[in-house]
Motif scaffolding. Structure first.
Motif: not given
Length: 467
Positions: A103, A110, A112, A114, A126, A150, A152, A154, A156, A158
């Protein structure tokens, strides 16, 4: 038959008791069967068609559940395995390769990644990437935006996808030294090609530090590499989602490609073939003087107007014409029509010029053509060889250089002969690139010794005779 047997064995009272017990057992069995098989039985209906329809619906639902479960497991596996592969050890560029649920949020710069892996807290999750391949060059990188990658979970908080894309993405910066002809190719066009060619145009380009004029200048090439609109990702409010992505441009060699680092072994010869196809350049081979009797080789002199000027350009041109060359004078700048200019370069067999961005145009020469680089005074042998000498060989272009002597440099008019500029040019490297450039590149013009330079032009003809 059974009544006489029962009558002989049991009394009337016992027979009644036995019958009641049997009836209760049968009821229990029926009730239990209903409880067990109820989810699988259709509701009773006086209409046989309704019963058949309900059975069909139930069967279809069972199939969908099975399919969704399989797909979900596959997606969960991909997300769990989604780990950014970030390389920050290459000398020219940092980059991250990611697959899975990617994403991209432009407004926060940023990316992301996932994951369903609940152990992602272990290790580095990160990274910060400046997606321009001139790492360590402060002058370039101060103009390049930093991006965060990042990893992360799923669960979180986001951003949710607002636009889904079915094809991979490559994110790069148009900051740095874009606008300089050499850096446009060495830092951007060649790396963009090598990082995306294997996608066969099914790739999305995300440009940070977007410059519309740059996109316009090279649109012909960019459209050949991607069928999709190039996104000005910094000014995009959507959350774009991709199945895979490269953040940053993998680049390992100046003005060249390390074929071992890319899918299908893509090379500089592939890049030159791509240029010919994109601009419809018809000449694939330079003139061969041993066969093309009566034809004159075309020599392009790359003129410069601000620095590293060839002061006796007219004399060089006349000598070349006397040797049998057809001479073309050219100067490339931002206003030059690139498509038309590539046709002119492709019509030539030799390019001659002082070290600088103009020599970049050798990419449009036919195979077995010749590049002649005039190397200014200032211990520039390694720099000249790295920027143009080595790349020429990988492009199937023959290379000659002519090293400027003290008396051929305009610096001799500015400094005494015993000055450190002449005695120890290498010492200026230790003062930094800006100090070196200000003396040997920005303040120096050249005037070649016509008699000495003649042998270089003759050697170029000899190479064309054996091509």
């Amino acid at each position: 038959m059974y009544n006489p047997i029962l009558a002989k064995s049991f009394s009337n009272y016992e027979r009644k008791t036995f019958g009641c017990g049997a009836f209760i057992v049968i009821l229990i069995i029926v009730f239990s069967s209903c409880m067990v098989f109820k989810p699988h039985l259709p509701p009773l209906s006086v209409n046989g068609d309704a019963m058949n329809l309900q059975l069909s619906i139930n069967a279809a639902e069972d199939m969908l559940v099975t399919k969704d479960t399989t797909l979900l497991k596959k997606l969960e596996t991909e997300k769990k395995d989604a780990k950014p592969m970030c390389n920050v050890l290459e000398p020219l560029s940092d980059y991250c390769e990611t697959k899975g649920d990617i994403r991209v949020q432009g407004k926060s710069s940023t990316v992301f990644v996932v994951s369903h892996d609940f152990n992602i807290s272990i290790g580095n999750n990160s990274w910060t990437i400046q997606p321009y391949p001139r790492k360590g060059n402060a002058g370039a990188m101060t103009k390049v935006k930093s991006w965060s990658i990042k990893l992360v979970d799923d669960g979180e908080n986001i951003p949710k996808c607002s636009i889904y894309h079915g094809y991979p993405a490559v994110l790069f910066s148009l900051g740095g030294y874009s606008g300089n002809h050499f850096h446009d190719f060495s830092d951007l066009l060649i790396p963009i090609f090598s990082n995306s060619r294997h996608f066969n145009s099914e790739v999305h380009f995300l440009a940070t530090d977007y410059k519309s004029w740059w996109i316009g200048k090279y649109r012909t090439l960019l459209n050949m590499l991607s069928k999709h609109k190039i996104l000005d990702i910094d000014n995009d409010n959507e959350v774009h989602c991709f199945p895979s992505m490269v953040t940053g441009l993998k680049s390992h060699k100046e003005f060249s490609i390390d074929s071992s680092k890319f899918p299908n072994g893509v090379s500089m010869r592939d890049f030159r073939h791509f240029l010919r196809s994109s601009f419809s350049l018809t000449r694939a081979e330079a003139i061969k003087l041993s066969k093309d009797v009566g034809k004159r080789p075309r020599l392009m002199i790359m003129s410069r107007k601000k620095s590293r000027i060839l002061l006796n350009e007219g004399e060089v041109r006349k000598m070349a014409e006397d040797l049998g060359y057809e001479v073309v004078l050219a100067e490339a700048n931002l206003s030059t029509n690139l498509s038309r200019f590539t046709q002119t370069v492709n019509s030539c067999d030799v390019i001659l010029g002082v070290h600088g961005a103009g020599l970049t145009n050798m990419v449009f020469l036919p195979d077995n053509a010749v590049l002649i680089q005039l190397v200014p005074l200032g211990a520039m042998d390694n720099l000249a060889k790295r920027d143009f000498g080595d790349p020429a060989g990988e492009m199937n272009i023959r290379y000659l250089d002519y090293k400027i002597g003290v008396n051929e440099s305009s610096l001799v008019e500015q400094y005494p002969l015993d000055h450190i500029i002449f005695k120890n040019p290498s010492s200026f490297y230790r003062k930094g690139w800006d100090a070196f450039r200000s003396i040997y590149l920005d303040k120096q013009n050249v005037k070649v010794d016509i008699k000495r330079f003649k042998s270089t032009l003759v050697e170029a003809q000899q190479l064309l005779a054996t091509s």
